[in-house]
Every structure is written in C-alpha cells, then in structure tokens.
Enzyme design. Structure first.
Site, PDB file in Angstrom:
ATOM      1  N   ARG A  46       0.759  -1.296   0.026  1.00 23.91           N
ATOM      2  CA  ARG A  46      -0.078   0.044  -0.085  1.00 23.91           C
ATOM      3  C   ARG A  46       0.943   1.363  -0.153  1.00 23.91           C
ATOM      4  O   ARG A  46       0.571   2.395  -0.600  1.00 23.91           O
ATOM      5  CB  ARG A  46      -1.140  -0.045   1.204  1.00 23.91           C
ATOM      6  N   ARG A  78      -4.479   2.018  11.158  1.00 22.33           N
ATOM      7  CA  ARG A  78      -5.171   2.858  10.215  1.00 22.33           C
ATOM      8  C   ARG A  78      -4.486   3.423   9.183  1.00 22.33           C
ATOM      9  O   ARG A  78      -3.244   4.201   9.451  1.00 22.33           O
ATOM     10  CB  ARG A  78      -5.829   3.634  11.166  1.00 22.33           C
ATOM     11  N   PHE A  80      -2.218   1.689   7.040  1.00 15.75           N
ATOM     12  CA  PHE A  80      -1.900   0.499   6.321  1.00 15.75           C
ATOM     13  C   PHE A  80      -0.635   0.637   5.535  1.00 15.75           C
ATOM     14  O   PHE A  80      -0.708   0.433   4.579  1.00 15.75           O
ATOM     15  CB  PHE A  80      -2.956  -0.328   5.856  1.00 15.75           C
ATOM     16  N   THR A 176      -5.676  -4.918  -0.507  1.00 19.23           N
ATOM     17  CA  THR A 176      -4.655  -5.320  -1.569  1.00 19.23           C
ATOM     18  C   THR A 176      -4.684  -6.759  -1.789  1.00 19.23           C
ATOM     19  O   THR A 176      -4.148  -7.418  -2.499  1.00 19.23           O
ATOM     20  CB  THR A 176      -3.380  -4.776  -1.343  1.00 19.23           C
ATOM     21  N   ALA A 245      -9.566  -2.003   6.133  1.00 21.95           N
ATOM     22  CA  ALA A 245      -9.125  -1.306   4.720  1.00 21.95           C
ATOM     23  C   ALA A 245     -10.380  -0.521   4.347  1.00 21.95           C
ATOM     24  O   ALA A 245     -10.545  -0.049   3.117  1.00 21.95           O
ATOM     25  CB  ALA A 245      -9.291  -2.522   3.714  1.00 21.95           C
ATOM     26  N   GLU A 445     -10.222   5.344   6.996  1.00 23.88           N
ATOM     27  CA  GLU A 445      -8.652   5.540   6.843  1.00 23.88           C
ATOM     28  C   GLU A 445      -8.545   6.825   5.892  1.00 23.88           C
ATOM     29  O   GLU A 445      -7.268   7.470   6.321  1.00 23.88           O
ATOM     30  CB  GLU A 445      -7.917   4.205   6.275  1.00 23.88           C
TER      31      GLU A 445
END
Length: 509
Positions: A46, A78, A80, A176, A245, A445
């Site tokens: 990410r 949070r 990621f 992802t 996510a 997020e």
C-alpha cells in the site's frame, strides 16, 4: 511483545520543470518489519501504491524493501502504510517547491491528477474531484489572506512563529489481498414484522451497524426501529474478512442490500394486495403463502488485484487493485513557541469527498477522529527504545532493547488540548460514487493523512524561526514525529547549535 505501526525511511530523486511540474521520481521505501513478517509485505504494497499521493507523475520508479530487524514485530494500523508513502510524496513536493522558490501549494496544484489520468500502477482516476477540492478548501480557509497575515505576524514576533499548509489526499479502497474483498450477510424476517440482520463486520464504535441498519431499512421500506443487528457470528456468516481497509460499509452494506432486495422482491406481491396494511401484514400474508422470509446476501468487490510479476510494458495490464479512491483536502494553521518547542493548532479546514454520504454525522466524526489520530502520528507519538549500556548498574528502562514508551506516562497521544481551536469539516456535494453502496465513499482511513498538514505547517513556522536565527531559507529535513523537542532543536539558534553538536547539522536531532 506488541508491535506498532511500521517505521519508514524514504529516499528519493526527483526531476521537475521550472513550472513546478514533476516529471520523474525515483523512490526507495524501507520499512521496519521487526523479527517476523506479520503484515509487513501488505503494508509495503500500500505504501508503494500511494507513494505519489494525489499527483500525476509521468515517470516513476518505486522500490520497496522489507527490513528484518531484531525488534518487536510491527503490524498494521489505520492507513496500512498509505500515510507513510504519502508523507514521503509530500516531502519531495516540498523539496521541489523550495528548489524552485515556489510555494508548496503551487507545486501541488500544478501536479494534481486530472479526470481520466492513470496512476503509476495503471489505474484510471474516475470522478476525480481533486482540483475542485483544492479550490473549495482554499476559499473556505481564506488561504491566501491568512498566508499574508502569517507573514506579517512572523515579521513582528521573534519567539512565536506561525505556519500554514494545505495538502490533498487520495486513498485506494479495497484490500490489496484480493481474496479478502468478499462479504456475506443473513437477513431474517419474523411474523411479528421484525427483521434480524447479521453480517460479517465488527462494530468497534465506527458506526458500521448504524449504516447497515439504514441500508436495510431503506431496502425493505420499514422503520429502523423494527430492525435488530446481532454481532458477528461464524454460525450465521462464515468466512468473514477482517473489518479493515475502510471497506466494511461497502462490503457488508452491499451484502445486506442484496439480501434485503431479495426479500423485498418476495414481499412485493403481498404489499400490493388490497387490505394489506403495512409491512407486518405483508409479512404475515407471505408466511401463510409459504414464502421464504430468510435470505443470504453475498458481495464480491469488483477488483482484480495486482500482479507485480507480470512481464508487461503497460502497468494497467497487471490488474486493478482498488475499487475506487476517496479524496480530501485539509488546511491547518499552527503556532510554535521557539523557546520551548510547544505548539498549538489554531485552525483546521477539511473538505472531504464521501460521495453520497450514508450518514453525514458518522462520516464527519470519522474525519475529525482520523485527522486527530494523524496529528498524533506525525507530531507526538514517538517510540523510544532503551539506551546505551552503562559502566555502573543499569536502570531497567536504560537497558539496551527495552521499550521506554510503554504507557500513558511516556507515550503521548492527542488529548483535548491538541484538537484545533477552530475545526471546520465540510462534505463535498454532488459527486456520487457509483462504485459503492448507495453511491457513497469509504471514510475510515482516508482522512488520517490530512493530519500531516500540521507537520508541514510546523515546518513553515520553523523555517521562519531559522531565518530570524540567521540561517538562510534552505531545504532542510525533519523527522516524524515532529515532537516539541525536535521543533525546539530545529529552530537553529545558539542554544540549539550548542546542544546539537555531534548530531545532525543546524541542531537537528
């Protein structure tokens, strides 16, 4: 034994035109995984997907290195990895602005994605509101006038300095790990007219259940007071994905919607019958006609994942990792005390695109909370490990490898006094998102990164202090978190110079 968010180091080379247009970036990202892999690879994924933040850069080389170290295993939080990648993007944007003697906001505006542009990994930016968001935030924040006011304030004050910064964000919505982008739900209707909804998501105070209730109530055309949600249970909804996510409202909202639409279709003939008065009567009529009043819902998010190993010249052939993006812009103004490093946030304006919001009150709360958590991440939440070996008896917390910041007495998170004195949040209008339930956008997020506007506003204030200390304006680096100690020692006066010897130049820690 408990890991934290992955620390990152970013190294970059960047090429830009005199106009401020960035034409090439070469970035290497390193994250500290600790002693075991955990989610480190996915976090790096990410970060690589977000290393350009909201900017169209024609030529990109991005490499990620997962680092195996003898520290606690780090894990996902949070954002990621997205905020770490975007932080490095803003660092090189500020560097370009400094080199070209332009304002960072000018450089950001010149490089924003346009409608239909492709990201560096090949995904098309659809329904792109970034230029509009920047414009609206600038107007609402009265940005240009406040820049002039801050310049005047700084010219008149030696030991108090102010800074302001406006930054956009773009955050991809989906796991992802492609297989996780699935969701199930079970909806039962009872003969007393009540509805029981079970889905695979976990309510942790983020308002997921409230949004699911609204979705079910609208689909069944029934009051929310007749609907009850039971907590996640594997005997009702098996094989659920993590509530993470930012995708839970999208995934479980769609699964519940599909189940409710199935039931609504079954009830439709009975609601049209003469003499049927309301939902309960229709349910009873369906029951006596032996109609199934239970339905399972399932949703598969339309993403294909991303194949790094595919040999191709066109990145878009490798797949579509995200269903869509959530966008936002924030503007923050700060004031620092040059003598102590103390800082306060005077005002923050945020304009966020959440599509057609499922619940504006919840979404605004999520934006405020994420922003504040982002402020903590980049200004105060510093992890400190034990010191060096000593000749005499060592105090426990000084022993090498011991975590010093292991409680509220030593590890600081934002409190009431750290919230902006003037905090304004606006939701963008008229930009529906057809890729999610009821044309909404995920919100968990994406706003967290907007807290970094405080970091870069602090950098402006520090720059003014450095000029007063006789240090010409120049490109300089600041590490995150930008704690009060780092603010104080970066201002570059005689005290900082004296105690900064043996460390980085100009009093850096």
């Amino acid at each position: 034994i408990t890991g934290g968010r992955h620390p990152f180091i970013g190294k970059y080379k960047v090429g830009a035109m005199k106009s401020g247009k960035v034409v090439a970036v070469d970035v290497q990202l390193y994250n500290n995984g600790g002693y075991s892999l955990d989610l480190t690879e996915a976090v790096m994924d990410r970060a690589l997907f977000h290393m350009e933040n909201a900017y169209k850069i024609p030529n990109v080389r991005a490499k990620g290195y997962v680092c195996f170290t003898n520290t606690t295993s780090n894990t996902a939080f949070r954002g990621f990895g997205g905020p770490q990648g975007m932080m490095i993007a803003e660092a090189y944007m500020e560097h370009v602005a400094s080199a070209l003697k332009m304002s960072p906001e000018q450089v950001r505006s010149v490089n924003l994605y346009g409608e239909g542009d492709r990201t560096h990994f090949g995904q098309i930016i659809e329904r792109n509101p970034l230029p509009r968001l920047m414009q609206e935030c600038s107007v609402k924040a009265n940005f240009e006038e406040r820049q002039r006011q801050i310049a005047s304030f700084n010219a008149q004050h030696r030991w108090k300095k102010r800074g302001i910064s406006m930054i956009p964000t773009k955050f991809g919505i989906a796991f992802t790990a492609t297989f996780m982008n699935q969701a199930g739900a079970l909806v039962n209707i009872y003969t007393d007219g009540t509805v029981l909804v079970t889905h695979g998501g976990t309510e942790m105070g983020q308002g997921l259940h409230t949004k699911i209730l609204q979705i079910a109530a609208k689909a069944l055309a029934v009051s929310m007071e007749h609907i009850c949600i039971t907590e996640t249970a594997t005997d009702k909804v098996p094989n659920s994905s993590p509530t993470a996510a930012s995708a839970s409202s999208d995934l479980y909202g769609m699964a519940v919607l599909h189940a409710c639409e199935t039931l609504a279709e079954r009830l439709a003939p009975f609601r049209k019958v003469s003499g049927v008065n309301g939902f309960k009567d229709a349910v009873n009529a369906a029951y006596f006609n032996r109609v199934n009043l239970s339905a399972q819902g399932f949703y598969k998010m339309p993403v294909s994942g991303y194949d790094y190993k595919m040999e191709t010249k066109n990145n878009w052939e490798r797949g579509k990792p995200f269903a869509y993006f959530t966008f936002g812009v924030a503007c923050s103004e700060v004031e620092i005390d040059v003598l102590t490093g103390d800082m306060r946030i005077l005002r923050t304006d945020i304009v966020m695109d959440v599509g057609n919001s499922l619940n504006p009150a919840i979404d605004i709360g999520q934006i405020e909370g994420a922003y504040t958590q982002g402020v903590g991440l980049c200004t105060m939440e510093e992890v400190v490990w034990g010191g060096e070996a000593t000749n005499g008896p060592a105090v426990d917390w000084l022993k090498p490898g011991t975590l010093f910041t292991r409680g509220p007495g030593t590890y600081k998170i934002p409190s009431f006094n750290d919230v902006p004195i003037d905090f304004r949040v606006t939701l963008l209008k008229d930009n529906a998102n057809p890729a999610a339930v009821h044309s909404s956008r995920a919100i968990g997020e994406p706003p967290l990164f907007l807290g970094t506007t405080v970091f870069f506003a602090l950098k402006r204030a520090i720059s003014s202090a450095r000029q007063d200390a006789g240090i010409d304006y120049e490109t300089f680096s600041l590490d995150s978190p930008l704690t009060s100690e780092r603010i104080r020692m970066s201002c570059g006066d005689d005290i900082a110079e004296r105690f900064g010897k043996g460390k980085k130049p100009n009093g850096f820690w």
